[in-house]
Design a protein around this motif. Sequence first.
Motif, PDB file in Angstrom:
ATOM      1  N   GLU A  95       0.850  -1.194   0.000  1.00 31.18           N
ATOM      2  CA  GLU A  95       0.000   0.000   0.000  1.00 31.18           C
ATOM      3  C   GLU A  95       0.882   1.239   0.000  1.00 31.18           C
ATOM      4  O   GLU A  95       1.779   1.372   0.836  1.00 31.18           O
ATOM      5  CB  GLU A  95      -0.918   0.020   1.221  1.00 31.18           C
ATOM      6  N   ASP A  98      -0.283   8.410  -2.812  1.00 28.87           N
ATOM      7  CA  ASP A  98      -0.048   9.351  -3.901  1.00 28.87           C
ATOM      8  C   ASP A  98      -0.292  10.749  -3.338  1.00 28.87           C
ATOM      9  O   ASP A  98      -1.433  11.183  -3.194  1.00 28.87           O
ATOM     10  CB  ASP A  98      -1.012   9.032  -5.048  1.00 28.87           C
ATOM     11  N   ARG A 107      -4.558   6.764  -1.037  1.00 28.53           N
ATOM     12  CA  ARG A 107      -3.980   5.436  -0.851  1.00 28.53           C
ATOM     13  C   ARG A 107      -4.293   4.547  -2.060  1.00 28.53           C
ATOM     14  O   ARG A 107      -5.415   4.580  -2.588  1.00 28.53           O
ATOM     15  CB  ARG A 107      -4.515   4.790   0.431  1.00 28.53           C
ATOM     16  N   PHE A 108      -3.319   3.740  -2.468  1.00 26.44           N
ATOM     17  CA  PHE A 108      -3.547   2.808  -3.562  1.00 26.44           C
ATOM     18  C   PHE A 108      -2.651   1.588  -3.355  1.00 26.44           C
ATOM     19  O   PHE A 108      -1.789   1.562  -2.468  1.00 26.44           O
ATOM     20  CB  PHE A 108      -3.269   3.466  -4.930  1.00 26.44           C
ATOM     21  N   ASP A 125      -0.708  -0.820 -10.698  1.00 26.16           N
ATOM     22  CA  ASP A 125      -1.309  -0.037  -9.622  1.00 26.16           C
ATOM     23  C   ASP A 125      -2.829  -0.127  -9.707  1.00 26.16           C
ATOM     24  O   ASP A 125      -3.409  -0.026 -10.798  1.00 26.16           O
ATOM     25  CB  ASP A 125      -0.891   1.432  -9.713  1.00 26.16           C
ATOM     26  N   THR A 126      -3.465  -0.326  -8.550  1.00 26.44           N
ATOM     27  CA  THR A 126      -4.921  -0.349  -8.479  1.00 26.44           C
ATOM     28  C   THR A 126      -5.373   0.482  -7.276  1.00 26.44           C
ATOM     29  O   THR A 126      -4.574   0.809  -6.390  1.00 26.44           O
ATOM     30  CB  THR A 126      -5.473  -1.781  -8.313  1.00 26.44           C
ATOM     31  N   ALA A 127      -6.663   0.801  -7.273  1.00 26.94           N
ATOM     32  CA  ALA A 127      -7.251   1.425  -6.083  1.00 26.94           C
ATOM     33  C   ALA A 127      -7.246   0.408  -4.954  1.00 26.94           C
ATOM     34  O   ALA A 127      -6.893  -0.771  -5.153  1.00 26.94           O
ATOM     35  CB  ALA A 127      -8.671   1.901  -6.387  1.00 26.94           C
ATOM     36  N   THR A 128      -7.630   0.825  -3.756  1.00 27.17           N
ATOM     37  CA  THR A 128      -7.573  -0.075  -2.609  1.00 27.17           C
ATOM     38  C   THR A 128      -8.552  -1.236  -2.712  1.00 27.17           C
ATOM     39  O   THR A 128      -8.461  -2.183  -1.922  1.00 27.17           O
ATOM     40  CB  THR A 128      -7.844   0.700  -1.307  1.00 27.17           C
ATOM     41  N   TYR A 134      -5.473   2.291 -11.291  1.00 22.68           N
ATOM     42  CA  TYR A 134      -5.163   3.600 -10.706  1.00 22.68           C
ATOM     43  C   TYR A 134      -3.863   4.124 -11.301  1.00 22.68           C
ATOM     44  O   TYR A 134      -2.885   3.370 -11.475  1.00 22.68           O
ATOM     45  CB  TYR A 134      -5.037   3.495  -9.189  1.00 22.68           C
TER      46      TYR A 134
END
Length: 243
Positions: A95, A98, A107-108, A125-128, A134
């Motif tokens: 985690e 940005d 947070r991502f 990269d992705t969202a949480t 992301y």
Amino acid sequence: MPVQYLPCASGGGNPPGGESCCSPSITSTSLCQADGSPILLMVRSPCVCGSTPPGDPEVVGWIDPTSGTFTPGPAPAGSGPCTQAGGCGSVAVVELCDVQPDGTSVRFLRHLVHDCDGAVTSTTDTATDGTTSYTPTGEVGECAECVPVPMCPQLLGITGPEVWTVPAGAESLAVTVTCGPVTITDCSGNATVVNECGAAFNWSAPGGSCLPGELCGPVTVDVADGATVYVQWISPCEGDDES
């Protein structure tokens, strides 16, 4: 395939009754398609409440690490463990934050695909939620540790005539009318006259993300001549205004 169950995060305010529940969690594992190209299989664990046995995890989709594209549903036909010597390929999920120019942070998750030598072969990269693609727009770094804001309770007895305004930043407010009449005006401008002795009222604004809540304002308590009330509120310890 490891699945980690996450504890509930408090949203502030009074704790709810009943059993406690964990939050569903997302994890990923590295697979390879029939042509040898890698993918990340995204798996979600169910929510577990109290002593209920955990259910089976479910596949929610897969990510192409070269493009970052998420595809819902099962992995492509023919996908399976990557045929590296010893089967030692792995995926690590970290985690990150940005940090935007205005100081706020998002947070991502960064998914790192490692080969048998431990070298990173690709990142996504992705969202949480682990599935939404992301793209960072600021400075990427470790997330700062969350430090709760210290909160202090306050109590004040008021005898009229006086008009009292709840201090800015208050998270909760309780008003007990000892002797009326007392006029309470909320932040929308709605005024209520209370004549009943012993009547009590409570308002709260639960916080989140390690920040306290804040009641809308202004809220005023107009105590008539001869009337008395007690007001209690909770607000950040620094900069409290008891007037």
